[in-house]
Design an enzyme around this catalytic site. Structure first.
Site, PDB file in Angstrom:
ATOM      1  CE1 TYR A   1      -9.344  -3.199   0.160  1.00 10.84           C
ATOM      2  CE2 TYR A   1      -8.734  -0.980  -0.478  1.00 10.84           C
ATOM      3  CZ  TYR A   1      -8.421  -2.190   0.115  1.00 10.84           C
ATOM      4  OH  TYR A   1      -7.177  -2.383   0.669  1.00 10.84           O
TER       5      TYR A   1
ATOM      6  CB  THR B   1      -7.112  -5.981   9.698  1.00 12.03           C
ATOM      7  OG1 THR B   1      -7.576  -7.168   9.053  1.00 12.03           O
ATOM      8  CG2 THR B   1      -7.435  -4.773   8.857  1.00 12.03           C
TER       9      THR B   1
ATOM     10  CG  ASN C   1      -3.545  -2.469   6.785  1.00  8.88           C
ATOM     11  OD1 ASN C   1      -3.422  -2.000   5.654  1.00  8.88           O
ATOM     12  ND2 ASN C   1      -4.495  -3.323   7.084  1.00  8.88           N
TER      13      ASN C   1
ATOM     14  CG  HIS D   1      -5.511  -6.130   0.022  1.00 14.72           C
ATOM     15  ND1 HIS D   1      -6.674  -6.165   0.747  1.00 14.72           N
ATOM     16  CD2 HIS D   1      -5.696  -6.954  -1.053  1.00 14.72           C
ATOM     17  CE1 HIS D   1      -7.537  -6.964   0.133  1.00 14.72           C
ATOM     18  NE2 HIS D   1      -6.970  -7.453  -0.968  1.00 14.72           N
TER      19      HIS D   1
ATOM     20  NE  ARG E   1      -2.374  -6.009   7.028  1.00 13.79           N
ATOM     21  CZ  ARG E   1      -3.432  -6.704   6.664  1.00 13.79           C
ATOM     22  NH1 ARG E   1      -3.863  -7.692   7.425  1.00 13.79           N
ATOM     23  NH2 ARG E   1      -4.050  -6.412   5.544  1.00 13.79           N
TER      24      ARG E   1
ATOM     25  NE  ARG F   1      -6.965 -13.739   5.528  1.00 22.46           N
ATOM     26  CZ  ARG F   1      -7.405 -12.491   5.461  1.00 22.46           C
ATOM     27  NH1 ARG F   1      -7.145 -11.735   4.406  1.00 22.46           N
ATOM     28  NH2 ARG F   1      -8.113 -11.983   6.453  1.00 22.46           N
TER      29      ARG F   1
ATOM     30  CG  PHE G   1     -13.581   1.064   7.056  1.00 22.06           C
ATOM     31  CD1 PHE G   1     -13.070   0.409   5.943  1.00 22.06           C
ATOM     32  CD2 PHE G   1     -14.200   0.311   8.048  1.00 22.06           C
ATOM     33  CE1 PHE G   1     -13.176  -0.967   5.799  1.00 22.06           C
ATOM     34  CE2 PHE G   1     -14.318  -1.077   7.921  1.00 22.06           C
ATOM     35  CZ  PHE G   1     -13.800  -1.715   6.787  1.00 22.06           C
TER      36      PHE G   1
ATOM     37  CD  GLU H   1      -8.736  -9.183  -3.521  1.00 20.59           C
ATOM     38  OE1 GLU H   1      -7.569  -9.474  -3.189  1.00 20.59           O
ATOM     39  OE2 GLU H   1      -9.592  -8.810  -2.711  1.00 20.59           O
TER      40      GLU H   1
ATOM     41  CE  LYS I   1      -3.922  -2.146   2.366  1.00 18.36           C
ATOM     42  NZ  LYS I   1      -4.955  -1.953   3.419  1.00 18.36           N
TER      43      LYS I   1
HETATM   44  P1  CMP Z   1      -7.304  -4.666   3.774  1.00 21.19           P
HETATM   45  O1  CMP Z   1      -6.834  -6.033   4.067  1.00 21.19           O
HETATM   46  O2  CMP Z   1      -6.703  -3.951   2.622  1.00 21.19           O
HETATM   47  O3  CMP Z   1      -8.901  -4.699   3.550  1.00 21.19           O
HETATM   48  C1  CMP Z   1      -9.731  -3.596   3.811  1.00 21.19           C
HETATM   49  C2  CMP Z   1      -9.044  -2.502   4.554  1.00 21.19           C
HETATM   50  O4  CMP Z   1      -9.877  -1.592   5.237  1.00 21.19           O
HETATM   51  C3  CMP Z   1      -8.177  -3.098   5.661  1.00 21.19           C
HETATM   52  O5  CMP Z   1      -7.075  -3.765   5.090  1.00 21.19           O
HETATM   53  C4  CMP Z   1      -7.853  -1.848   6.483  1.00 21.19           C
HETATM   54  O6  CMP Z   1      -6.689  -1.185   6.038  1.00 21.19           O
HETATM   55  C5  CMP Z   1      -9.047  -0.938   6.210  1.00 21.19           C
HETATM   56  N1  CMP Z   1      -9.835  -0.660   7.409  1.00 21.19           N
HETATM   57  C6  CMP Z   1     -10.048   0.561   7.932  1.00 21.19           C
HETATM   58  N2  CMP Z   1     -10.818   0.499   9.030  1.00 21.19           N
HETATM   59  C7  CMP Z   1     -11.102  -0.802   9.217  1.00 21.19           C
HETATM   60  C8  CMP Z   1     -11.847  -1.516  10.205  1.00 21.19           C
HETATM   61  N3  CMP Z   1     -12.467  -0.892  11.220  1.00 21.19           N
HETATM   62  N4  CMP Z   1     -11.921  -2.863  10.086  1.00 21.19           N
HETATM   63  C9  CMP Z   1     -11.312  -3.503   9.049  1.00 21.19           C
HETATM   64  N5  CMP Z   1     -10.592  -2.873   8.088  1.00 21.19           N
HETATM   65  C10 CMP Z   1     -10.483  -1.540   8.175  1.00 21.19           C
END
Ligand code: CMP
Length: 136
Positions: free
Chosen positions: A52, A94, A115, A118, A105, A88, A60, A129, A12
């Site tokens: 997304y 996350t 973070n 992805h 992360r 993962r 969010f 994807e 990212k």
């Molecule tokens: P990612 O794995 O890219 O998938 C969705 C993204 O939403 C996640 O990583 C986070 O960076 C972002 N995000 C922001 N707020 C939240 C939240 N409350 N819960 C989960 N993902 C979040």
């Protein structure tokens, strides 16, 4: 049973900006995920919204789409045994605050939004994807 899978990984904007691309790639390779394809791109907010889409009902969502389109990202196809789950685990939770030691992360994530990486969460999403970024 182990199986060879492909999954999509994104480095990212926060991590690309801090020049962490090579370090992160090295972690995947050391953990037996081969980088089959890799390209550095910047996407529009509309493309991020499409990518997304599964999160469109989340509070969010808008910030998430703005963020992913805010700077260059590196998109990769990773391949290896149980690549989806393996990726993962290598990424960690996350929220970097909740991620285990030595996960990407935990090492590099700045916040739940920034973070650093992805990764696809299922076989179905991995295929979707990968096609999103690497259509032939
Ligand atoms: P990612 O794995 O890219 O998938 C969705 C993204 O939403 C996640 O990583 C986070 O960076 C972002 N995000 C922001 N707020 C939240 C939240 N409350 N819960 C989960 N993902 C979040």
């Amino acid at each position: 049973m182990s199986k060879i899978e492909k999954t999509l990984s994104i480095i990212k904007p926060d991590a690309v900006e801090r020049n962490l691309t090579e370090e992160i790639k090295k972690i995947f390779e050391e953990k037996n995920l081969k980088i089959k394809e890799s390209k550095k791109i910047q996407i529009s907010k509309d493309e991020a919204a499409e990518f997304y889409k599964v999160h469109q009902s989340k509070p969010f969502y808008n910030d998430l789409c703005k963020y992913l389109s805010s700077g260059p990202i590196v998109v990769m196809i990773l391949e290896g045994e149980n690549a989806i789950l393996s990726n993962r685990k290598i990424m960690g939770a996350t929220d970097p605050k909740k991620a285990e030691n030595n996960t990407i992360r935990k090492l590099y994530g700045l916040s739940i939004d920034k973070n650093s990486v992805h990764g696809s969460d299922s076989l179905e999403n991995a295929n979707k994807e990968i096609n999103f970024f690497f259509k032939n």
